[in-house]
Write a protein that holds these residues in place. Structure first.
Motif, PDB file in Angstrom:
ATOM      1  N   MET A 129      -9.001 -15.204  21.822  1.00 39.34           N
ATOM      2  CA  MET A 129     -10.140 -14.366  20.838  1.00 39.34           C
ATOM      3  C   MET A 129      -9.421 -13.649  20.115  1.00 39.34           C
ATOM      4  N   LYS A 130     -10.379 -13.523  19.216  1.00 35.50           N
ATOM      5  CA  LYS A 130      -9.904 -12.341  18.108  1.00 35.50           C
ATOM      6  C   LYS A 130     -10.793 -10.751  18.303  1.00 35.50           C
ATOM      7  N   VAL A 131     -10.713 -10.071  17.515  1.00 34.14           N
ATOM      8  CA  VAL A 131     -10.085  -8.944  18.171  1.00 34.14           C
ATOM      9  C   VAL A 131      -9.877  -7.664  16.658  1.00 34.14           C
TER      10      VAL A 131
ATOM     11  N   ASP B 260     -14.172 -11.410  17.059  1.00 26.74           N
ATOM     12  CA  ASP B 260     -14.663 -11.849  17.975  1.00 26.74           C
ATOM     13  C   ASP B 260     -15.303 -10.807  18.717  1.00 26.74           C
ATOM     14  N   VAL B 261     -15.110  -9.874  18.565  1.00 31.35           N
ATOM     15  CA  VAL B 261     -15.477  -8.297  19.065  1.00 31.35           C
ATOM     16  C   VAL B 261     -14.383  -7.274  18.319  1.00 31.35           C
ATOM     17  N   ILE B 262     -15.308  -6.497  17.100  1.00 32.34           N
ATOM     18  CA  ILE B 262     -15.247  -5.666  17.256  1.00 32.34           C
ATOM     19  C   ILE B 262     -14.641  -3.814  17.542  1.00 32.34           C
ATOM     20  N   VAL B 263     -14.083  -3.373  17.757  1.00 35.39           N
ATOM     21  CA  VAL B 263     -13.484  -2.634  18.661  1.00 35.39           C
ATOM     22  C   VAL B 263     -13.632  -1.354  17.863  1.00 35.39           C
TER      23      VAL B 263
ATOM     24  N   THR C 266     -24.117  -5.348  11.393  1.00 29.84           N
ATOM     25  CA  THR C 266     -23.172  -6.899  11.354  1.00 29.84           C
ATOM     26  C   THR C 266     -23.252  -7.126  12.819  1.00 29.84           C
ATOM     27  N   LYS C 267     -23.420  -8.018  13.549  1.00 33.22           N
ATOM     28  CA  LYS C 267     -24.100  -9.240  14.380  1.00 33.22           C
ATOM     29  C   LYS C 267     -22.802  -9.434  15.902  1.00 33.22           C
ATOM     30  N   ILE C 268     -21.949  -8.946  15.240  1.00 34.88           N
ATOM     31  CA  ILE C 268     -20.464  -9.137  15.852  1.00 34.88           C
ATOM     32  C   ILE C 268     -20.854  -8.036  17.138  1.00 34.88           C
ATOM     33  N   PRO C 269     -19.733  -8.350  18.557  1.00 38.28           N
ATOM     34  CA  PRO C 269     -20.533  -7.066  18.798  1.00 38.28           C
ATOM     35  C   PRO C 269     -19.599  -5.996  19.173  1.00 38.28           C
ATOM     36  N   VAL C 270     -20.161  -4.350  18.997  1.00 38.17           N
ATOM     37  CA  VAL C 270     -19.203  -3.860  18.445  1.00 38.17           C
ATOM     38  C   VAL C 270     -18.929  -2.493  20.637  1.00 38.17           C
TER      39      VAL C 270
ATOM     40  N   LEU D 103     -13.599  -5.900  29.619  1.00 43.17           N
ATOM     41  CA  LEU D 103     -15.128  -5.410  28.683  1.00 43.17           C
ATOM     42  C   LEU D 103     -14.805  -6.244  27.961  1.00 43.17           C
ATOM     43  N   LEU D 104     -13.587  -6.662  26.823  1.00 44.21           N
ATOM     44  CA  LEU D 104     -13.378  -7.210  25.785  1.00 44.21           C
ATOM     45  C   LEU D 104     -14.161  -8.959  26.159  1.00 44.21           C
ATOM     46  N   GLN D 105     -13.900  -9.155  27.376  1.00 41.31           N
ATOM     47  CA  GLN D 105     -14.956 -10.331  27.657  1.00 41.31           C
ATOM     48  C   GLN D 105     -15.733 -10.380  27.667  1.00 41.31           C
ATOM     49  N   LYS D 106     -16.541  -9.334  28.391  1.00 37.90           N
ATOM     50  CA  LYS D 106     -18.376  -9.438  28.690  1.00 37.90           C
ATOM     51  C   LYS D 106     -18.470  -8.778  27.392  1.00 37.90           C
TER      52      LYS D 106
END
Length: 390
Positions: free
Chosen positions: A1-3, A116-119, A135-139, A384-387
């Motif tokens: 996964m890319k973060v 895949d996810v932005i923190v 953005t449509k990327i999950p944040v 949490l990242l996986q969810k």
């Protein structure tokens, strides 16, 4: 996964707590085989104070390859400070206007990293991602402070943007209830900071020629309030000639540092209270510490306090300080006291005169930090990242 870890703030050589957390998270995720990138926004070019692991790409929105460097003009800075004098909310909007200069650069970062996810590490960062760019990327948005401090002067646009987050992380269970006063939102998650405990078990009761009360944190009056420690120590210093106070931290708040030095001189403590600056050798600091003093006004999840307690050093803080009042438990791992120098000095004095008490409360401090060990915290982030990515 890319973060992608996004902290759109000054970052080059900056030793703040958020930057420390980011460095630790980047390392932890890299160790768990995530592909990690970091983006920040700083007029300076250079490297972070807290290093990033090899293989983590660092982007600076204000100095992007193939794009013209972004300059924050003197006028922008002056207008922000003038606005701050009348409205903290207005000053935050001014800060956001400065960040907007990096909009195209941020879009380029997202295209290059394809996370895949932005923190998101700060609320203005989330506003740029979720409102301006949409953005449509999950944040996942992180709240690094007491929500009352974060949202009391937060622009409505900032709060509205945060509600578009996939999840919002809070550092204390009590912070979720506080945040709900400001945000109509259903996906808060409690994950504390990881406490990286050095390979050290401190002995705060040992016999030394010089005993040390330590404070670690940015030297600033609004939050950390080191002047209260100086005032408290001045009440008991004469009776304890073998004790000193060591204050570690960034001294960028020049006006406060000047006032603090004047106070130290006024109290006749120039040979007893020392501003030590910054260091990366925290193990050495803890080895020489007998008491950790933390007179903060408010905190999110104080890394320095938790690390000091994790190695077995008793702590003194104020009952009124958020987070601190959940980590310190009187007569278990330190003392919580009422506001003011005198109550603080009495708690210090009780520990200073009794080495066995320091050992007992130090042992309690170490045990109370077990639930914040890195493996526990990073397992929670992994889940949490996986969810969030689903």
């Amino acid at each position: 996964m890319k973060v992608l870890l996004a902290n759109l703030h000054k970052y080059v050589g900056y030793s703040g707590g958020i930057e420390h957390v980011l460095s630790r998270m980047a390392s932890a995720l890299k160790d768990r085989n995530y592909e990690v990138s970091v983006v920040m926004a700083d007029e300076k070019e250079g490297f972070p104070f807290y290093p990033l692991p090899d293989g983590v790409e660092l982007y600076n929105l204000f100095h992007m390859k193939g794009m013209k460097a972004i300059q924050v003009g003197t006028f922008d800075m002056i207008m922000r400070e003038v606005t701050r004098a009348f409205s903290k909310e207005g000053a935050r909007n001014r800060n956001y206007e400065i960040l907007l200069k990096g909009k195209k650069a941020l879009q380029k970062v997202l295209e290059e990293t394809e996370p895949d996810v932005i923190v998101s590490f700060r609320e203005p960062t989330g506003r740029l991602l979720l409102d301006c760019i949409s953005t449509k990327i999950p944040v996942i948005s992180m709240l690094h402070n007491d929500p009352d401090e974060i949202f009391l002067h937060s622009p409505k646009e900032e709060k509205s943007a945060l509600k578009k987050s996939r999840y919002i992380q809070a550092l204390m269970p009590s912070f979720i209830g506080k945040a709900e006063k400001y945000l109509d939102y259903d996906h808060f998650v409690y994950i504390p900071n990881a406490v990286n405990i050095p390979d050290l078990v401190a002995d705060p009761g040992q016999d030394r020629d010089v005993h040390v009360i330590t404070n670690v944190g940015r030297v600033t009056g609004r939050t950390k309030r080191q002047h209260l420690l100086v005032e408290a120590f001045s009440l008991i210093a004469r009776d304890s000639p073998d004790w000193q106070v060591h204050i570690w931290g960034d001294t960028y708040d020049k006006a406060y540092v000047t006032a603090l030095k004047s106070l130290i001189k006024k109290k006749g403590l120039t040979d007893r209270v020392f501003l030590k600056g910054t260091t990366k050798d925290m193990k050495g600091v803890w080895e020489g510490t007998d008491i950790f003093a933390f007179p903060s006004h408010h905190e999110g999840f104080p890394l320095a306090l938790s690390e000091a307690m994790g190695v077995g050093i008793p702590a003194v803080g104020y009952k009124s300080c958020s987070s601190v009042n959940e980590l310190i438990k009187s007569d278990v791992n330190g003392y919580l006291v009422e506001e003011g120098p005198e109550p603080f000095s009495k708690a210090l004095a009780a520990l200073m005169k009794d080495e066995e008490l320091r050992r007992k409360l130090g042992k309690g401090a170490r045990e109370s930090m077990e639930s914040f060990r890195p493996e526990v915290v990073w397992n929670s982030w992994d889940e949490l990242l996986q969810k969030a990515a689903k």
